[in-house]
Scaffold this motif. Structure first.
Motif, PDB file in Angstrom:
ATOM      1  N   LYS A  74       0.845  -1.213   0.000  1.00  0.00           N
ATOM      2  CA  LYS A  74       0.000   0.000   0.000  1.00  0.00           C
ATOM      3  C   LYS A  74       0.876   1.257   0.000  1.00  0.00           C
ATOM      4  O   LYS A  74       0.640   2.181  -0.767  1.00  0.00           O
ATOM      5  CB  LYS A  74      -0.915   0.031   1.244  1.00  0.00           C
ATOM      6  N   ARG A 119      -9.400   1.043   8.584  1.00  0.00           N
ATOM      7  CA  ARG A 119      -9.141  -0.363   8.937  1.00  0.00           C
ATOM      8  C   ARG A 119     -10.232  -0.996   9.762  1.00  0.00           C
ATOM      9  O   ARG A 119     -10.093  -2.144  10.193  1.00  0.00           O
ATOM     10  CB  ARG A 119      -7.849  -0.475   9.733  1.00  0.00           C
ATOM     11  N   ARG A 148      -0.688  -8.915  13.191  1.00  0.00           N
ATOM     12  CA  ARG A 148      -1.220  -7.951  12.210  1.00  0.00           C
ATOM     13  C   ARG A 148      -2.054  -8.658  11.139  1.00  0.00           C
ATOM     14  O   ARG A 148      -3.082  -8.130  10.693  1.00  0.00           O
ATOM     15  CB  ARG A 148      -0.068  -7.175  11.554  1.00  0.00           C
ATOM     16  N   ALA A 207       3.093  -9.088  -7.905  1.00  0.00           N
ATOM     17  CA  ALA A 207       3.678  -8.851  -9.235  1.00  0.00           C
ATOM     18  C   ALA A 207       4.720  -7.750  -9.056  1.00  0.00           C
ATOM     19  O   ALA A 207       4.718  -7.072  -8.029  1.00  0.00           O
ATOM     20  CB  ALA A 207       2.574  -8.396 -10.197  1.00  0.00           C
TER      21      ALA A 207
HETATM   22  P1  AP5 Z   1       4.928  -1.611   1.799  1.00  0.00           P
HETATM   23  O1  AP5 Z   1       4.655  -0.717   0.641  1.00  0.00           O
HETATM   24  O2  AP5 Z   1       5.636  -1.034   2.980  1.00  0.00           O
HETATM   25  O3  AP5 Z   1       3.565  -2.346   2.237  1.00  0.00           O
HETATM   26  P2  AP5 Z   1       2.367  -1.839   3.114  1.00  0.00           P
HETATM   27  O4  AP5 Z   1       1.139  -2.509   2.609  1.00  0.00           O
HETATM   28  O5  AP5 Z   1       2.352  -0.346   3.181  1.00  0.00           O
HETATM   29  O6  AP5 Z   1       2.792  -2.496   4.500  1.00  0.00           O
HETATM   30  P3  AP5 Z   1       2.793  -1.917   5.957  1.00  0.00           P
HETATM   31  O7  AP5 Z   1       3.458  -2.971   6.795  1.00  0.00           O
HETATM   32  O8  AP5 Z   1       3.394  -0.546   6.028  1.00  0.00           O
HETATM   33  O9  AP5 Z   1       1.278  -1.856   6.243  1.00  0.00           O
HETATM   34  P4  AP5 Z   1       0.581  -1.888   7.562  1.00  0.00           P
HETATM   35  O10 AP5 Z   1      -0.789  -1.596   7.136  1.00  0.00           O
HETATM   36  O11 AP5 Z   1       0.747  -3.098   8.386  1.00  0.00           O
HETATM   37  O12 AP5 Z   1       1.375  -0.763   8.416  1.00  0.00           O
HETATM   38  P5  AP5 Z   1       1.097   0.777   8.653  1.00  0.00           P
HETATM   39  O13 AP5 Z   1       2.398   1.455   8.665  1.00  0.00           O
HETATM   40  O14 AP5 Z   1       0.071   1.289   7.740  1.00  0.00           O
HETATM   41  O15 AP5 Z   1       5.719  -2.889   1.262  1.00  0.00           O
HETATM   42  C1  AP5 Z   1       6.158  -3.896   2.150  1.00  0.00           C
HETATM   43  C2  AP5 Z   1       7.516  -4.444   1.661  1.00  0.00           C
HETATM   44  O16 AP5 Z   1       7.336  -5.111   0.427  1.00  0.00           O
HETATM   45  C3  AP5 Z   1       8.576  -3.339   1.396  1.00  0.00           C
HETATM   46  O17 AP5 Z   1       9.833  -3.822   1.742  1.00  0.00           O
HETATM   47  C4  AP5 Z   1       8.454  -3.090  -0.110  1.00  0.00           C
HETATM   48  O18 AP5 Z   1       9.674  -2.630  -0.656  1.00  0.00           O
HETATM   49  C5  AP5 Z   1       8.088  -4.476  -0.615  1.00  0.00           C
HETATM   50  N1  AP5 Z   1       7.197  -4.457  -1.783  1.00  0.00           N
HETATM   51  C6  AP5 Z   1       6.198  -3.578  -2.050  1.00  0.00           C
HETATM   52  N2  AP5 Z   1       5.589  -3.908  -3.215  1.00  0.00           N
HETATM   53  C7  AP5 Z   1       6.218  -5.026  -3.678  1.00  0.00           C
HETATM   54  C8  AP5 Z   1       6.035  -5.856  -4.834  1.00  0.00           C
HETATM   55  N3  AP5 Z   1       5.083  -5.592  -5.746  1.00  0.00           N
HETATM   56  N4  AP5 Z   1       6.856  -6.926  -4.978  1.00  0.00           N
HETATM   57  C9  AP5 Z   1       7.837  -7.204  -4.053  1.00  0.00           C
HETATM   58  N5  AP5 Z   1       8.062  -6.454  -2.946  1.00  0.00           N
HETATM   59  C10 AP5 Z   1       7.245  -5.380  -2.757  1.00  0.00           C
HETATM   60  O19 AP5 Z   1       0.484   0.741  10.121  1.00  0.00           O
HETATM   61  C11 AP5 Z   1       1.286   0.393  11.225  1.00  0.00           C
HETATM   62  C12 AP5 Z   1       0.440   0.350  12.487  1.00  0.00           C
HETATM   63  O20 AP5 Z   1      -0.128   1.654  12.733  1.00  0.00           O
HETATM   64  C13 AP5 Z   1      -0.758  -0.595  12.469  1.00  0.00           C
HETATM   65  O21 AP5 Z   1      -0.388  -1.931  12.764  1.00  0.00           O
HETATM   66  C14 AP5 Z   1      -1.614   0.038  13.552  1.00  0.00           C
HETATM   67  O22 AP5 Z   1      -1.115  -0.250  14.846  1.00  0.00           O
HETATM   68  C15 AP5 Z   1      -1.419   1.516  13.306  1.00  0.00           C
HETATM   69  N6  AP5 Z   1      -2.425   2.068  12.366  1.00  0.00           N
HETATM   70  C16 AP5 Z   1      -2.166   2.669  11.181  1.00  0.00           C
HETATM   71  N7  AP5 Z   1      -3.307   3.028  10.586  1.00  0.00           N
HETATM   72  C17 AP5 Z   1      -4.304   2.645  11.419  1.00  0.00           C
HETATM   73  C18 AP5 Z   1      -5.728   2.718  11.343  1.00  0.00           C
HETATM   74  N8  AP5 Z   1      -6.370   3.262  10.277  1.00  0.00           N
HETATM   75  N9  AP5 Z   1      -6.444   2.207  12.370  1.00  0.00           N
HETATM   76  C19 AP5 Z   1      -5.838   1.680  13.466  1.00  0.00           C
HETATM   77  N10 AP5 Z   1      -4.504   1.572  13.584  1.00  0.00           N
HETATM   78  C20 AP5 Z   1      -3.737   2.046  12.567  1.00  0.00           C
END
Ligand code: AP5
Length: 211
Positions: free
Chosen positions: A13, A88, A167, A196
């Motif tokens: 994302k 979420r 998670r 992909a």
């Molecule tokens: P990346 O782009 O970082 O993936 P992502 O989906 O953004 O993953 P996150 O772990 O950041 O999502 P999340 O939702 O768990 O965490 P967030 O920070 O939002 O890609 C992941 C990896 O894969 C990278 O190394 C990238 O290079 C690689 N990659 C990407 N695309 C690829 C591809 N096509 N092929 C191969 N590799 C690829 O949230 C963290 C915490 O904050 C939550 O757990 C929660 O505690 C809190 N939080 C945030 N928002 C809320 C909310 N709305 N409600 C409640 N709590 C919240």
């Protein structure tokens, strides 16, 4: 245009939000990034969020809706926003809908990035992120420098195996119902196969958006 990005942790994302924001000329709003900055700055919001985030649990809806209220009424999002992981739970989807209606706006599109669990675990176990600008990297060691801003790359605490397992479970139980909630409101949720290459996933997303 207001676009909601849904998908499990590690689905890409954040990676795709950066690309879509640059391409569409609207800002990316990532609640995870906002919360990590608050933790780093030691604000009240950060102190409240930290323990939830470290365990991989969701931060309370009231905190998230407070963030969304601030950003969606700010001049920066006047032309729209890419909401990365900002919705979420069903109460968050409802709250966002209500606050947007009050300012004459609505969610225009929901993109759901789909990746299977084995690939998600692989991505998260090899990820480092820039502690300054949050850019994610695969296969680059902690302590090395971000190629975008020169910040230091670190491992996220919630990328440890126990937190990742939690998670994924939290996604299944609390976030997946949001897909049906939008569907029930006749909102077209576009499911994108995100196992992909990054460029290919961006192309698929742009096609769905008609860009
Ligand atoms: P990346 O782009 O970082 O993936 P992502 O989906 O953004 O993953 P996150 O772990 O950041 O999502 P999340 O939702 O768990 O965490 P967030 O920070 O939002 O890609 C992941 C990896 O894969 C990278 O190394 C990238 O290079 C690689 N990659 C990407 N695309 C690829 C591809 N096509 N092929 C191969 N590799 C690829 O949230 C963290 C915490 O904050 C939550 O757990 C929660 O505690 C809190 N939080 C945030 N928002 C809320 C909310 N709305 N409600 C409640 N709590 C919240």
């Amino acid at each position: 245009m207001i676009i909601v990005l849904l998908g499990p942790p590690g689905a890409g994302k954040g990676t795709q939000a950066d690309r879509l924001a640059a391409r569409l000329g609207i800002p990316k709003i990532a609640t995870g990034d906002v919360l990590r900055a608050a933790v780093r700055d030691g604000t009240r919001r950060g102190l409240e969020a930290k323990s939830y985030m470290d365990r991989g649990d969701l931060v309370p809806d009231s905190v998230i809706l407070g963030i969304l209220q601030e950003v969606m009424t700010s001049p920066a999002t006047k032309k729209g926003a890419i909401l990365d992981g900002a919705v979420r739970t069903v109460p968050q989807a409802e709250g966002l809908g209500t606050m947007l209606a009050e300012i004459g706006k609505k969610v225009d599109k929901v993109l759901l990035f789909d990746v299977d669990d084995d690939e998600l675990v692989k991505r998260l176990s090899t990820r480092t992120v820039c502690e300054r600008c949050q850019t994610p990297y695969t296969g680059r060691d902690p302590g090395t420098s971000c190629t975008k801003c020169g910040g230091t790359l670190v491992r996220r605490k919630d990328d440890e195996p126990d937190a990742v397992r939690n998670r994924l479970e939290v996604y299944r139980t609390q976030t997946a119902p949001v897909i049906g909630w939008y569907g029930d409101r006749k909102m077209n949720v576009a499911r994108i196969d995100a196992d992909a290459p990054v460029d290919e996933v961006t192309a698929r997303a742009l096609q769905v958006l008609g860009k």
